[in-house]
Scaffold this active site. Structure first.
Site, PDB file in Angstrom:
ATOM      1  N   HIS A 129       9.388  46.958  -8.268  1.00  0.00           N
ATOM      2  CA  HIS A 129      10.246  47.776  -7.405  1.00  0.00           C
ATOM      3  C   HIS A 129      11.580  47.080  -7.132  1.00  0.00           C
ATOM      4  CE1 HIS A 129       6.476  49.855  -6.503  1.00  0.00           C
ATOM      5  NE2 HIS A 129       7.159  50.784  -5.859  1.00  0.00           N
ATOM      6  N   ASN A 140       6.682  38.852  -9.299  1.00  0.00           N
ATOM      7  CA  ASN A 140       6.664  40.126  -8.577  1.00  0.00           C
ATOM      8  C   ASN A 140       5.639  40.132  -7.456  1.00  0.00           C
ATOM      9  OD1 ASN A 140       7.110  42.959  -8.038  1.00  0.00           O
ATOM     10  ND2 ASN A 140       5.264  43.397  -9.219  1.00  0.00           N
TER      11      ASN A 140
END
Length: 309
Positions: free
Chosen positions: A154, A186
């Site tokens: 994201h 991440n």
């Protein structure tokens, strides 16, 4: 920049009519710390002292998820980094890079109210899906990420939008994703940075966050610098070498502070403090080809990366 012109541009960006507006902005000189040790691990991140550029407005199709002009103006209060392929969602705005199939940048406006958890919001109902507001030639698909070894990372963090079910679901469009190393980045250090930004809302009434990819050069054995990056899937989605996050905080007494981070897209030891990834904001602008928060002049910033001017 003239306020009326900016208002006109903000509206023009989200219409189906084509416009071409040339804008020239100029900002003051920044003082850089060329001896900063945290830059030595950032190959290719340039160091410069003056920021000035012209920014073209090239709006395309109307976004699939029209957002009220009021919310867009809140999110983009301090200026658009660029005007290429703007997409607005209910709680964030992005500029899409059709060649690389990831965003140029993603902008969010965060407060303690809109980042707090709502028990009625269920992240498990969210599904990664292609952004069909983007032409089929230029969008990424879930199949591009399958067995690639990369997470769908994201840019606008899902955790920043967990107060509203529709808002969090919109963060799962692939136009808001970029290929990221999963374990060690991440799911770990990048996640630490996202959590840190959310915690800022407990101190500052308004937090503005711009996130995006970088493709930085490295010097190879022949002594020359090269920009090299992997692409994944049949759509050739670019794998960024680094990611940036630039944050502006409004203090209760209406002062402004800025922090800028660049993290390599690789496994990072969780013991490395986030401050190790702080960089001069203008170095990110030079590397990304963007102007961040260009409505803020240097004299309005009381702190940069935690240091008073």
């Amino acid at each position: 920049m003239n306020k009326n012109l900016l208002k006109y541009i903000s509206i023009a960006c989200f219409t189906s009519t084509g416009y071409l507006v040339g804008i020239y902005t100029e900002r003051g000189k920044w003082t850089l710390n060329h001896n900063s040790s945290n830059l030595k691990n950032m190959p290719g991140l340039p160091i410069f002292g003056t920021v000035s550029a012209a920014s073209p407005l090239l709006p395309s199709s109307t976004p699939e998820f029209p957002t009220s002009a009021t919310r867009v103006s809140q999110i983009m209060k301090y200026g658009f980094p660029s005007f290429d392929q703007i997409r607005s969602f209910d709680d964030y705005v992005l500029s899409y890079d059709r060649r690389n199939r990831v965003a140029h940048w993603v902008f969010e406006h965060l407060t303690k109210d809109n980042v707090k958890r709502n028990d009625e919001v269920d992240r498990s109902k969210c599904e990664f899906k292609s952004d069909e507001s983007i032409h089929a030639f230029f969008r990424s698909d879930n199949s591009d990420y399958k067995k690639s070894g990369y997470d769908r990372g994201h840019m606008a963090a899902a955790g920043n939008h967990k107060y509203n079910q529709k808002h969090i679901e919109q963060t799962f469009f692939l136009s808001n994703m970029a290929p990221q190393i999963g374990k060690g980045f991440n799911r770990d250090s990048w996640n630490r940075l996202e959590k840190y930004v959310r915690k800022l809302t407990k101190i500052y009434p308004n937090v503005y966050c711009c996130t995006g990819p970088l493709y930085l050069p490295r010097k190879e054995k022949d002594g020359k610098n090269y920009v090299k990056y992997e692409v994944i899937g049949s759509n050739h989605v670019a794998v960024p070498t680094h990611f940036f996050k630039i944050v502006v905080m409004e203090t209760p007494d209406e002062k402004l502070e800025m922090e800028a981070y660049v993290m390599p897209n690789q496994v990072i030891d969780d013991n490395v403090p986030l401050t190790s990834f702080q960089v001069p904001p203008e170095s990110v602008e030079r590397a990304a080809g963007l102007l961040f928060f260009d409505k803020i002049t240097k004299d309005r910033l009381s702190k940069i990366n935690g240091k008073s001017k």
